[in-house]
Design a protein around this motif. Structure first.
Motif, PDB file in Angstrom:
ATOM      1  N   GLY A 197       0.816  -1.210   0.000  1.00 40.18           N
ATOM      2  CA  GLY A 197       0.000   0.000   0.000  1.00 40.18           C
ATOM      3  C   GLY A 197       0.848   1.256   0.000  1.00 40.18           C
ATOM      4  O   GLY A 197       0.602   2.192  -0.775  1.00 40.18           O
ATOM      5  N   LEU A 198       1.856   1.288   0.856  1.00 39.33           N
ATOM      6  CA  LEU A 198       2.729   2.463   0.947  1.00 39.33           C
ATOM      7  C   LEU A 198       3.442   2.738  -0.374  1.00 39.33           C
ATOM      8  O   LEU A 198       3.488   3.879  -0.855  1.00 39.33           O
ATOM      9  CB  LEU A 198       3.751   2.266   2.058  1.00 39.33           C
ATOM     10  CG  LEU A 198       3.236   2.303   3.505  1.00 39.33           C
ATOM     11  CD1 LEU A 198       4.320   1.804   4.460  1.00 39.33           C
ATOM     12  CD2 LEU A 198       2.804   3.719   3.884  1.00 39.33           C
ATOM     13  N   THR A 199       4.019   1.700  -0.961  1.00 38.45           N
ATOM     14  CA  THR A 199       4.863   1.893  -2.143  1.00 38.45           C
ATOM     15  C   THR A 199       4.058   1.987  -3.437  1.00 38.45           C
ATOM     16  O   THR A 199       4.265   2.899  -4.234  1.00 38.45           O
ATOM     17  CB  THR A 199       5.880   0.757  -2.238  1.00 38.45           C
ATOM     18  OG1 THR A 199       5.191  -0.508  -2.245  1.00 38.45           O
ATOM     19  CG2 THR A 199       6.841   0.789  -1.060  1.00 38.45           C
ATOM     20  N   ASN A 200       3.141   1.045  -3.645  1.00 37.71           N
ATOM     21  CA  ASN A 200       2.365   1.087  -4.882  1.00 37.71           C
ATOM     22  C   ASN A 200       1.379   2.246  -4.893  1.00 37.71           C
ATOM     23  O   ASN A 200       1.102   2.833  -5.950  1.00 37.71           O
ATOM     24  CB  ASN A 200       1.628  -0.233  -5.089  1.00 37.71           C
ATOM     25  CG  ASN A 200       2.570  -1.373  -5.433  1.00 37.71           C
ATOM     26  OD1 ASN A 200       3.789  -1.225  -5.339  1.00 37.71           O
ATOM     27  ND2 ASN A 200       2.027  -2.507  -5.822  1.00 37.71           N
ATOM     28  N   LEU A 206       2.154   9.318  -7.869  1.00 33.21           N
ATOM     29  CA  LEU A 206       3.226  10.292  -8.104  1.00 33.21           C
ATOM     30  C   LEU A 206       4.197   9.933  -9.219  1.00 33.21           C
ATOM     31  O   LEU A 206       4.998  10.787  -9.617  1.00 33.21           O
ATOM     32  CB  LEU A 206       4.016  10.484  -6.804  1.00 33.21           C
ATOM     33  CG  LEU A 206       3.220  11.124  -5.662  1.00 33.21           C
ATOM     34  CD1 LEU A 206       3.905  10.866  -4.321  1.00 33.21           C
ATOM     35  CD2 LEU A 206       3.073  12.622  -5.908  1.00 33.21           C
ATOM     36  N   ALA A 207       4.172   8.694  -9.723  1.00 31.41           N
ATOM     37  CA  ALA A 207       5.123   8.330 -10.777  1.00 31.41           C
ATOM     38  C   ALA A 207       4.997   9.214 -12.017  1.00 31.41           C
ATOM     39  O   ALA A 207       6.020   9.607 -12.592  1.00 31.41           O
ATOM     40  CB  ALA A 207       4.965   6.855 -11.143  1.00 31.41           C
ATOM     41  N   GLY A 314      -9.280  -8.470   5.571  1.00 26.86           N
ATOM     42  CA  GLY A 314      -8.509  -7.652   6.502  1.00 26.86           C
ATOM     43  C   GLY A 314      -7.206  -7.178   5.909  1.00 26.86           C
ATOM     44  O   GLY A 314      -6.790  -6.024   6.092  1.00 26.86           O
ATOM     45  N   LEU A 315      -6.525  -8.056   5.160  1.00 29.94           N
ATOM     46  CA  LEU A 315      -5.272  -7.669   4.512  1.00 29.94           C
ATOM     47  C   LEU A 315      -5.505  -6.568   3.473  1.00 29.94           C
ATOM     48  O   LEU A 315      -4.674  -5.673   3.307  1.00 29.94           O
ATOM     49  CB  LEU A 315      -4.620  -8.891   3.852  1.00 29.94           C
ATOM     50  CG  LEU A 315      -4.106  -9.977   4.798  1.00 29.94           C
ATOM     51  CD1 LEU A 315      -3.596 -11.171   3.998  1.00 29.94           C
ATOM     52  CD2 LEU A 315      -3.014  -9.443   5.712  1.00 29.94           C
ATOM     53  N   LEU A 316      -6.645  -6.639   2.793  1.00 29.12           N
ATOM     54  CA  LEU A 316      -6.954  -5.595   1.816  1.00 29.12           C
ATOM     55  C   LEU A 316      -7.146  -4.244   2.493  1.00 29.12           C
ATOM     56  O   LEU A 316      -6.718  -3.208   1.967  1.00 29.12           O
ATOM     57  CB  LEU A 316      -8.211  -5.971   1.036  1.00 29.12           C
ATOM     58  CG  LEU A 316      -8.653  -4.957  -0.027  1.00 29.12           C
ATOM     59  CD1 LEU A 316      -7.605  -4.853  -1.130  1.00 29.12           C
ATOM     60  CD2 LEU A 316      -9.996  -5.341  -0.612  1.00 29.12           C
ATOM     61  N   MET A 317      -7.754  -4.234   3.677  1.00 23.70           N
ATOM     62  CA  MET A 317      -7.923  -2.984   4.393  1.00 23.70           C
ATOM     63  C   MET A 317      -6.579  -2.426   4.874  1.00 23.70           C
ATOM     64  O   MET A 317      -6.355  -1.211   4.874  1.00 23.70           O
ATOM     65  CB  MET A 317      -8.867  -3.187   5.582  1.00 23.70           C
ATOM     66  CG  MET A 317     -10.313  -3.441   5.209  1.00 23.70           C
ATOM     67  SD  MET A 317     -11.092  -2.065   4.297  1.00 23.70           S
ATOM     68  CE  MET A 317     -11.059  -2.736   2.621  1.00 23.70           C
ATOM     69  N   ILE A 318      -5.661  -3.315   5.268  1.00 15.89           N
ATOM     70  CA  ILE A 318      -4.310  -2.872   5.621  1.00 15.89           C
ATOM     71  C   ILE A 318      -3.646  -2.245   4.399  1.00 15.89           C
ATOM     72  O   ILE A 318      -3.005  -1.191   4.479  1.00 15.89           O
ATOM     73  CB  ILE A 318      -3.477  -4.056   6.150  1.00 15.89           C
ATOM     74  CG1 ILE A 318      -4.005  -4.502   7.514  1.00 15.89           C
ATOM     75  CG2 ILE A 318      -2.003  -3.685   6.254  1.00 15.89           C
ATOM     76  CD1 ILE A 318      -3.292  -5.723   8.072  1.00 15.89           C
ATOM     77  N   ASN A 319      -3.805  -2.893   3.262  1.00 17.78           N
ATOM     78  CA  ASN A 319      -3.264  -2.349   2.016  1.00 17.78           C
ATOM     79  C   ASN A 319      -3.868  -0.989   1.700  1.00 17.78           C
ATOM     80  O   ASN A 319      -3.161  -0.061   1.275  1.00 17.78           O
ATOM     81  CB  ASN A 319      -3.531  -3.335   0.879  1.00 17.78           C
ATOM     82  CG  ASN A 319      -3.083  -2.825  -0.471  1.00 17.78           C
ATOM     83  OD1 ASN A 319      -3.886  -2.273  -1.220  1.00 17.78           O
ATOM     84  ND2 ASN A 319      -1.828  -3.026  -0.794  1.00 17.78           N
ATOM     85  N   GLY A 320      -5.183  -0.847   1.904  1.00 17.70           N
ATOM     86  CA  GLY A 320      -5.844   0.429   1.634  1.00 17.70           C
ATOM     87  C   GLY A 320      -5.353   1.537   2.543  1.00 17.70           C
ATOM     88  O   GLY A 320      -5.135   2.667   2.098  1.00 17.70           O
ATOM     89  N   ALA A 321      -5.144   1.213   3.831  1.00 19.03           N
ATOM     90  CA  ALA A 321      -4.620   2.215   4.755  1.00 19.03           C
ATOM     91  C   ALA A 321      -3.226   2.664   4.334  1.00 19.03           C
ATOM     92  O   ALA A 321      -2.904   3.858   4.367  1.00 19.03           O
ATOM     93  CB  ALA A 321      -4.585   1.644   6.172  1.00 19.03           C
ATOM     94  N   GLY A 322      -2.397   1.708   3.915  1.00 23.09           N
ATOM     95  CA  GLY A 322      -1.071   2.070   3.427  1.00 23.09           C
ATOM     96  C   GLY A 322      -1.135   2.924   2.176  1.00 23.09           C
ATOM     97  O   GLY A 322      -0.316   3.834   1.986  1.00 23.09           O
ATOM     98  N   SER A 323      -2.120   2.645   1.321  1.00 25.11           N
ATOM     99  CA  SER A 323      -2.258   3.407   0.076  1.00 25.11           C
ATOM    100  C   SER A 323      -2.671   4.857   0.329  1.00 25.11           C
ATOM    101  O   SER A 323      -2.429   5.728  -0.511  1.00 25.11           O
ATOM    102  CB  SER A 323      -3.293   2.737  -0.839  1.00 25.11           C
ATOM    103  OG  SER A 323      -2.865   1.437  -1.198  1.00 25.11           O
TER     104      SER A 323
END
Length: 427
Positions: A197-200, A206-207, A314-323
């Motif tokens: 989430g953070l990186t992608n 921003l890319a 749950g993992l998808l929500m973690i990914n969303g928070a990172g995004s």
């Protein structure tokens, strides 16, 4: 789904490019990306409630109407704060649309065709997102036609659903585990989804601005983004097959370490060898994009006594928070050190994940081969995707497992040995 993803793929590159041309600034562009993911996460939570009230088709047509207006409004009102609101609305609508279509796919899937449907869905996902990038080459992003094309693609997507004779699917309840419980079950899997989430999230937001700020032409933005997506699509199966044969954490370690190196290579190429930037972007996609599916697969390997769909949701929500967080942090880095801050940020995050994976591998032994489910490449869209995953049906068919120790438990004595296979694993 192909029409929606093509339109959204075009918007995801078009808007940062136009924002850069309008001198919004890196931080404002980062907020633009974060706004989309805020809306997307909200859509995943709220849409099931809307469907229960008025049904799938009414929600779908309403969301298509709103989503098709947003790109036109972007072209008419070029103001950062307005764009943030519009992008959040787009994220909410697209989450709803993805959820409804994936609900239909899941409803029509059987044990005989579920794997084919899931693989086809993932292939379409990557293919048409690439097509959306290529559409950037058809006109000047400062002019109206590209925004119109994005609106048309989203609008037409309503036609197959509105005219379908298939019965509406049942409402799927996407139960999710708490963040804390997921980290206790699988620190590496949960951290991997957060890192993606953070990186992608930072990459998609921003890319395009990075490419323009590095002195490239607008046409190069489409080539860079397409090369990265193609790299990610091509590497899913090789990494997946490797992870089925070795400790899956080793593949996560390799992918994160190589993605960190690729990020630094993009920075170096942008400064000294511009012609290699697109090639470095391809390598970034090769190593960064499979980490999500690898992390979900690893979490599934060590999960016992918990429904796979709940874990994946749950993992998808973690990914969303990172995004949401990733674009804000990366844009701050770009404001501080310039364009190089984006991939300097992703390199640091990927390197940190590689180090954390090494640490966790020293804390817990590798799961037995009989505990490992086959790798399945999966896009990070909405929780229903996990219902279509063939692993969900396998888990549900065999009943719950006997509870086992969470991944965070320290190994002691005979517990260092892998756990014996459960009933589900044997099946």
């Amino acid at each position: 789904m192909a029409l929606l993803l093509t339109g959204n793929g075009l918007q995801s590159t078009l808007l940062p490019v136009r924002a850069s041309l309008e001198d919004f600034g890196s931080l404002a562009i980062g907020v633009l990306g974060a706004s989309y993911y805020i809306g997307f996460v909200a859509g995943c939570v709220v849409t099931p409630k809307l469907i229960r009230r008025v049904g799938h088709i009414r929600v779908f047509t309403a969301m298509v109407s709103v989503a098709s207006v947003a790109p036109l409004a972007h072209a008419l009102i070029v103001v950062p704060s307005v764009w943030w609101i519009l992008r959040a609305i787009t994220g909410f609508c697209l989450a709803s649309l993805y959820l409804i279509i994936e609900s239909w796919l899941n409803e029509r899937a059987t044990s005989q065709n579920r794997g084919l449907i899931f693989t086809t869905y993932t292939t379409v996902n990557y293919s048409v997102i690439t097509l959306g990038q290529v559409l950037m080459l058809t006109d000047d992003p400062s002019r109206f036609p590209l925004y119109t094309i994005a609106s048309i693609l989203v609008s037409i997507a309503a036609v197959p659903v509105a005219l379908t004779r298939s019965p509406q699917p049942t409402v799927i309840t996407a139960d999710r585990l708490s963040f804390g419980k997921l980290f206790r079950i699988s620190p590496v899997g949960a951290a991997g989804c957060a890192v993606v989430g953070l990186t992608n999230g930072a990459f998609w937001a921003l890319a395009p601005a990075f490419v323009l700020q590095s002195g490239f032409a607008v046409s190069d933005v489409a080539l860079f983004m397409s090369a990265t997506v193609i790299g990610g699509a091509l590497s899913q199966w090789p990494f997946g097959r490797l992870s089925d044969r070795v400790d899956r954490r080793i593949t996560i370690l390799i992918a994160c370490a190589a993605a960190s190196a690729a990020g630094l290579a993009i920075v170096a190429a942008g400064l000294a060898m511009p012609n290699l930037t697109i090639a470095a972007g391809f390598l970034f996609g090769v190593f960064a994009f499979p980490v999500y599916a690898l992390s979900v697969a690893h979490t599934n390997d060590v999960t016992t006594g918990v429904d796979f769909v709940s874990v994946a949701g749950g993992l998808l929500m973690i990914n969303g928070a990172g995004s949401v967080i990733g674009p804000l942090l990366a844009s701050t880095a770009m404001e501080t050190v310039g364009a190089a801050g984006l991939f300097g940020f992703t390199a640091a995050i990927h390197a940190s994940m590689a180090l954390f994976t090494i640490y966790r591998m020293r804390q817990r032994s590798v799961p037995a081969d009989t505990q490992k489910a086959d790798f399945v490449p999966m896009p990070a869209t909405v929780p229903v995707t996990s219902d279509m995953d063939p692993r969900a049906e396998e888990a549900g068919a065999s009943g719950p497992d006997e509870p086992g120790p969470p991944e965070g438990s320290p190994p002691t004595g005979e517990d260092d040995a892998p756990n014996p296979p459960s009933a589900r694993d044997a099946a």
